[in-house]
Scaffold this motif. Structure first.
Motif, PDB file in Angstrom:
ATOM      1  N   SER A 117       3.412   2.247  -7.744  1.00  0.00           N
ATOM      2  CA  SER A 117       3.890   1.888  -6.408  1.00  0.00           C
ATOM      3  C   SER A 117       2.759   1.698  -5.399  1.00  0.00           C
ATOM      4  N   GLY A 118       1.542   2.142  -5.756  1.00  0.00           N
ATOM      5  CA  GLY A 118       0.413   1.889  -4.859  1.00  0.00           C
ATOM      6  C   GLY A 118       0.086   3.046  -3.935  1.00  0.00           C
ATOM      7  N   VAL A 119       0.791   4.176  -4.067  1.00  0.00           N
ATOM      8  CA  VAL A 119       0.449   5.345  -3.272  1.00  0.00           C
ATOM      9  C   VAL A 119      -0.956   5.825  -3.662  1.00  0.00           C
ATOM     10  N   MET A 120      -1.273   5.703  -4.978  1.00  0.00           N
ATOM     11  CA  MET A 120      -2.629   6.038  -5.451  1.00  0.00           C
ATOM     12  C   MET A 120      -3.218   4.814  -6.139  1.00  0.00           C
ATOM     13  N   LYS A 121      -4.538   4.737  -6.091  1.00  0.00           N
ATOM     14  CA  LYS A 121      -5.234   3.654  -6.802  1.00  0.00           C
ATOM     15  C   LYS A 121      -5.770   4.206  -8.115  1.00  0.00           C
ATOM     16  N   PRO A 122      -5.675   3.464  -9.214  1.00  0.00           N
ATOM     17  CA  PRO A 122      -6.230   3.970 -10.477  1.00  0.00           C
ATOM     18  C   PRO A 122      -7.757   3.990 -10.428  1.00  0.00           C
ATOM     19  N   ASP A 123      -8.377   4.955 -11.143  1.00  0.00           N
ATOM     20  CA  ASP A 123      -9.843   4.985 -11.225  1.00  0.00           C
ATOM     21  C   ASP A 123     -10.327   3.897 -12.175  1.00  0.00           C
ATOM     22  N   ALA A 124      -9.515   3.614 -13.175  1.00  0.00           N
ATOM     23  CA  ALA A 124      -9.875   2.566 -14.126  1.00  0.00           C
ATOM     24  C   ALA A 124      -8.596   1.921 -14.627  1.00  0.00           C
ATOM     25  N   GLY A 125      -8.721   0.696 -15.136  1.00  0.00           N
ATOM     26  CA  GLY A 125      -7.559   0.018 -15.688  1.00  0.00           C
ATOM     27  C   GLY A 125      -6.870  -0.860 -14.669  1.00  0.00           C
ATOM     28  N   GLU A 126      -5.860  -1.609 -15.136  1.00  0.00           N
ATOM     29  CA  GLU A 126      -5.185  -2.526 -14.228  1.00  0.00           C
ATOM     30  C   GLU A 126      -3.674  -2.423 -14.336  1.00  0.00           C
ATOM     31  N   VAL A 127      -3.004  -2.793 -13.248  1.00  0.00           N
ATOM     32  CA  VAL A 127      -1.549  -2.820 -13.208  1.00  0.00           C
ATOM     33  C   VAL A 127      -1.138  -4.252 -12.869  1.00  0.00           C
ATOM     34  N   ARG A 128      -0.221  -4.786 -13.678  1.00  0.00           N
ATOM     35  CA  ARG A 128       0.257  -6.141 -13.392  1.00  0.00           C
ATOM     36  C   ARG A 128       1.777  -6.161 -13.296  1.00  0.00           C
ATOM     37  N   ILE A 129       2.279  -6.961 -12.372  1.00  0.00           N
ATOM     38  CA  ILE A 129       3.714  -7.203 -12.326  1.00  0.00           C
ATOM     39  C   ILE A 129       3.911  -8.700 -12.445  1.00  0.00           C
ATOM     40  N   ASP A 130       4.716  -9.108 -13.430  1.00  0.00           N
ATOM     41  CA  ASP A 130       4.960 -10.541 -13.623  1.00  0.00           C
ATOM     42  C   ASP A 130       3.657 -11.308 -13.803  1.00  0.00           C
ATOM     43  N   GLY A 131       2.665 -10.681 -14.394  1.00  0.00           N
ATOM     44  CA  GLY A 131       1.403 -11.350 -14.626  1.00  0.00           C
ATOM     45  C   GLY A 131       0.414 -11.246 -13.480  1.00  0.00           C
ATOM     46  N   THR A 132       0.899 -10.860 -12.276  1.00  0.00           N
ATOM     47  CA  THR A 132      -0.003 -10.745 -11.126  1.00  0.00           C
ATOM     48  C   THR A 132      -0.646  -9.368 -11.116  1.00  0.00           C
ATOM     49  N   SER A 133      -1.957  -9.324 -10.998  1.00  0.00           N
ATOM     50  CA  SER A 133      -2.621  -8.036 -10.900  1.00  0.00           C
ATOM     51  C   SER A 133      -2.392  -7.469  -9.503  1.00  0.00           C
ATOM     52  N   ILE A 134      -1.891  -6.234  -9.437  1.00  0.00           N
ATOM     53  CA  ILE A 134      -1.559  -5.680  -8.126  1.00  0.00           C
ATOM     54  C   ILE A 134      -2.353  -4.425  -7.807  1.00  0.00           C
ATOM     55  N   GLY A 135      -3.291  -4.097  -8.682  1.00  0.00           N
ATOM     56  CA  GLY A 135      -4.039  -2.838  -8.540  1.00  0.00           C
ATOM     57  C   GLY A 135      -4.716  -2.664  -7.199  1.00  0.00           C
ATOM     58  N   HIS A 136      -5.093  -3.779  -6.557  1.00  0.00           N
ATOM     59  CA  HIS A 136      -5.851  -3.678  -5.310  1.00  0.00           C
ATOM     60  C   HIS A 136      -4.963  -3.697  -4.073  1.00  0.00           C
ATOM     61  N   LEU A 137      -3.661  -3.931  -4.262  1.00  0.00           N
ATOM     62  CA  LEU A 137      -2.782  -4.083  -3.098  1.00  0.00           C
ATOM     63  C   LEU A 137      -2.325  -2.739  -2.561  1.00  0.00           C
ATOM     64  N   PRO A 138      -2.287  -2.567  -1.213  1.00  0.00           N
ATOM     65  CA  PRO A 138      -1.754  -1.318  -0.666  1.00  0.00           C
ATOM     66  C   PRO A 138      -0.244  -1.232  -0.903  1.00  0.00           C
ATOM     67  N   GLU A 139       0.259  -0.004  -0.761  1.00  0.00           N
ATOM     68  CA  GLU A 139       1.670   0.251  -1.069  1.00  0.00           C
ATOM     69  C   GLU A 139       2.620  -0.721  -0.366  1.00  0.00           C
ATOM     70  N   PHE A 140       2.385  -0.938   0.933  1.00  0.00           N
ATOM     71  CA  PHE A 140       3.378  -1.727   1.669  1.00  0.00           C
ATOM     72  C   PHE A 140       3.434  -3.177   1.217  1.00  0.00           C
ATOM     73  N   ARG A 141       2.339  -3.660   0.589  1.00  0.00           N
ATOM     74  CA  ARG A 141       2.369  -5.029   0.082  1.00  0.00           C
ATOM     75  C   ARG A 141       3.073  -5.129  -1.273  1.00  0.00           C
ATOM     76  N   ARG A 142       3.110  -4.021  -2.017  1.00  0.00           N
ATOM     77  CA  ARG A 142       3.744  -4.060  -3.329  1.00  0.00           C
ATOM     78  C   ARG A 142       5.250  -3.979  -3.251  1.00  0.00           C
ATOM     79  N   SER A 143       5.738  -3.588  -2.074  1.00  0.00           N
ATOM     80  CA  SER A 143       7.170  -3.358  -1.963  1.00  0.00           C
ATOM     81  C   SER A 143       7.959  -4.643  -2.229  1.00  0.00           C
ATOM     82  N   ARG A 144       7.294  -5.788  -2.177  1.00  0.00           N
ATOM     83  CA  ARG A 144       7.950  -7.043  -2.547  1.00  0.00           C
ATOM     84  C   ARG A 144       8.549  -6.970  -3.938  1.00  0.00           C
TER      85      ARG A 144
END
Lengths: 264, 306
Positions: free
Chosen positions: A53-80
């Motif tokens: 959900s973006g409350v914490m940022k991972p130290d390593a690795g990536e998170v993708r939704i629908d192919g879009t990498s979202i690891g760098h986005l703050p929580e309020f932007r991921r709420s989409r």
């Protein structure tokens, strides 16, 4: 739909309190998957949710939704993409605002908020319809302050608010844990209905083993920051709580300990 | 007594002039849940901007609008300190309040500017009527704003930050926005007060936050807090009631003008303490009643409701 690749997270790195929250976690969810997550205290279940959900940022690795990498986005932007229900019934709603105002805010999830009126007549009609489906009479209390509702009612409302705009991912973080058994059962039933009807891709953390087996089409078990067991739909159908506990002990080498554990 | 009632138009006028400031304090203190001390500085900023522009021949209405804008900028600064600089809310306000003292002095050039020879917004019409119109328009605009999507997000920022963030609102932005509207209103109040009293003074904002709090609290105690519409009305009435109380206090022969701040502080203390005691007493009596009820109902089957 949701992809986590080699995600790791450390708490208090480099100090005596260093703790591995997640270690090289790989998790892939297909569209419509309903995955239940169980594990002992400190297994990393909540961290997993917080990283998605973006409350914490991972130290390593990536998170993708629908192919879009979202690891760098703050929580309020991921709420989409992400709808979330918290464990604490107080957390998901604004207590001093009315039911319809809360729904109106949820209705604009992930969109820009401007100067158009929040609660219009047409929205109110649609809110009423959605609330009717919950079947607990909230549709007649649109203008009641949410703070006046019971924990169960608030959690039902939170669930509706998190889902009625069709998020790509639904995160349920022990959302029935703070309720008494009867209300927990009601929320569980509503959850199952909503997730099925809307075919939401869902990740649900629970401490209720029986619930974890009964709900969803996949079950994962976590321990010490890793996913140690991944049960598919076929196997899950015949799984029992005893088997699950036995399996946990066998893989992890210790008993499943969770101070709120409910065996079912 | 009758004499005092006949003289009430003075306090009512003052109450309306300061009502804009009280509305600003209401936005931060109640809606954002952010005790913002910038107010003491931004009130003077409003007075300073209006006074310097008016003495330089600018249209008084334009000068008053400029004061509003100046207050908004001050609020934005406090908001940035708090959200981006991660400075504690109270401290951000205090820092801005101190900084504004110097800035206000720079704007004015001297500690006191007289407006007695200037054209002001209160021309031939009694200020009480002009203020009534301004305050009502301001109140209705605020009410409308708090019903918009953005306004709802701002209210939720003070009510449950975590929740509104999970629905995609940037709570830093809403906090800054709330602070800027609030301080805009405070500065606007400073501008009209300066024009009504025919001078702007560098020290006019001192203690303003407490007066604002007193107005909000008195208003809420008298009129209640059902909806935003009702609460903004309550705040305006609170501001007027505060001025009437102050005027009444002046009628007491052994009180001096400098006691005013002490009286204000006492009003705020009473208004803050009494509801807490009331609530505690109510809770205790309710708990006692419930335990007696439960005791009586023991053995009977329990009904479960959601």
């Amino acid at each position: 739909m949701l992809e986590m690749n080699h995600v790791s997270k450390l708490f208090n790195p480099g100090t005596v309190d260093e703790k591995i929250a997640l270690m090289d976690v790989n998790l892939h969810l297909k569209p419509g998957d309903f995955v239940t997550v169980i594990g002992s205290n400190g297994a990393g279940k909540s961290t997993l949710m917080n990283i998605i959900s973006g409350v914490m940022k991972p130290d390593a690795g990536e998170v993708r939704i629908d192919g879009t990498s979202i690891g760098h986005l703050p929580e309020f932007r991921r709420s989409r993409w992400i709808g979330r229900v918290f464990q604490d019934p107080m957390a998901g709603t604004a207590p001093h605002m009315t039911i319809e105002e809360n729904l109106a805010m949820a209705h604009r999830r992930g969109q820009s908020r401007g100067l158009s009126i929040g609660v219009t007549a047409s929205k109110r009609a649609s809110f009423r319809k959605h609330l009717e489906r919950l079947g607990i009479g909230l549709e007649d209390r649109l203008r009641a302050k949410v703070g006046m509702l019971s924990g169960g009612e608030r959690q039902a409302l939170s669930l509706l608010m998190a889902t009625f705009t069709q998020p790509q991912i639904l995160l349920l973080d022990e959302h029935t844990a703070a309720l008494d058994p009867a209300r927990a059962e009601l929320i569980t039933r509503i959850t199952d209905e909503i997730v099925r009807d809307m075919k939401l891709t869902t990740l649900m953390v629970t401490h209720n083993m029986e619930q974890a087996i009964r709900l969803g089409n996949r079950l994962i078990m976590m321990d010490k920051g890793r996913i140690i067991l991944d049960v598919d739909e076929e196997r899950k159908k015949s799984l029992t709580v005893e088997q699950l506990l036995g399996e946990f002990e066998q893989i992890s080498g210790h008993k499943l300990s969770d101070d709120r554990l409910v065996l079912g | 007594m009758l004499d005092f009632v006949m003289k009430l138009d003075g306090p009512i006028e003052l109450g309306l002039l300061y009502a804009l400031m009280a509305l600003g304090v209401y936005i931060t203190f109640r809606i954002l849940d952010f005790p913002d001390l910038t107010v003491d500085g931004s009130f003077t900023t409003g007075a300073a901007i209006a006074a310097i522009l008016i003495t330089n021949g600018v249209n008084p209405w334009l000068a008053t609008l400029a004061a509003f804008a100046g207050g908004m900028v001050a609020g934005i600064c406090t908001g940035l300190l708090h959200t981006k600089g991660k400075i504690n809310g109270l401290l951000s306000g205090i820092i801005m309040m101190i900084a504004l003292y110097s800035i206000n002095m720079r704007i004015m050039g001297k500690p006191n500017i007289s407006l007695s020879q200037e054209e002001i917004i209160f021309g031939s019409i009694d200020p009480i009527y002009i203020m009534l119109v301004i305050v009502i328009i301001g109140k209705l605009l605020l009410d409308a704003f708090f019903r918009t999507d953005l306004g709802l997000a701002l209210r939720a920022t003070g009510d449950n930050k975590r929740m509104i963030r999970s629905f995609g609102a940037n709570t830093d932005t809403t906090t800054i926005l709330g602070l800027s509207i609030s301080n805009g209103l405070v500065a606007l109040s400073g501008a009209v007060v300066a024009q009504q009293s025919s001078f702007a003074d560098i020290g006019s904002g001192i203690g303003m936050i407490v007066i604002g709090l007193a107005s909000v609290i008195i208003g809420e105690a008298v009129l209640g807090t059902g909806s935003v519409f009702r609460t903004t009305l309550a705040v305006i009435c609170g501001s007027i009631i505060y001025r009437i109380v102050v005027a009444a206090a002046y009628e007491i022969p052994w009180l001096e003008a400098s006691d005013l701040k002490l009286i204000t502080a006492v009003i705020v203390i009473i208004a803050l303490v009494v509801p807490t005691i009331n609530r505690a007493m109510k809770q205790r009596s309710q708990a006692r009643r419930r335990s007696i009820e439960l005791l009586a109902a023991q053995g009977k089957s329990k009904g479960g409701a959601l």
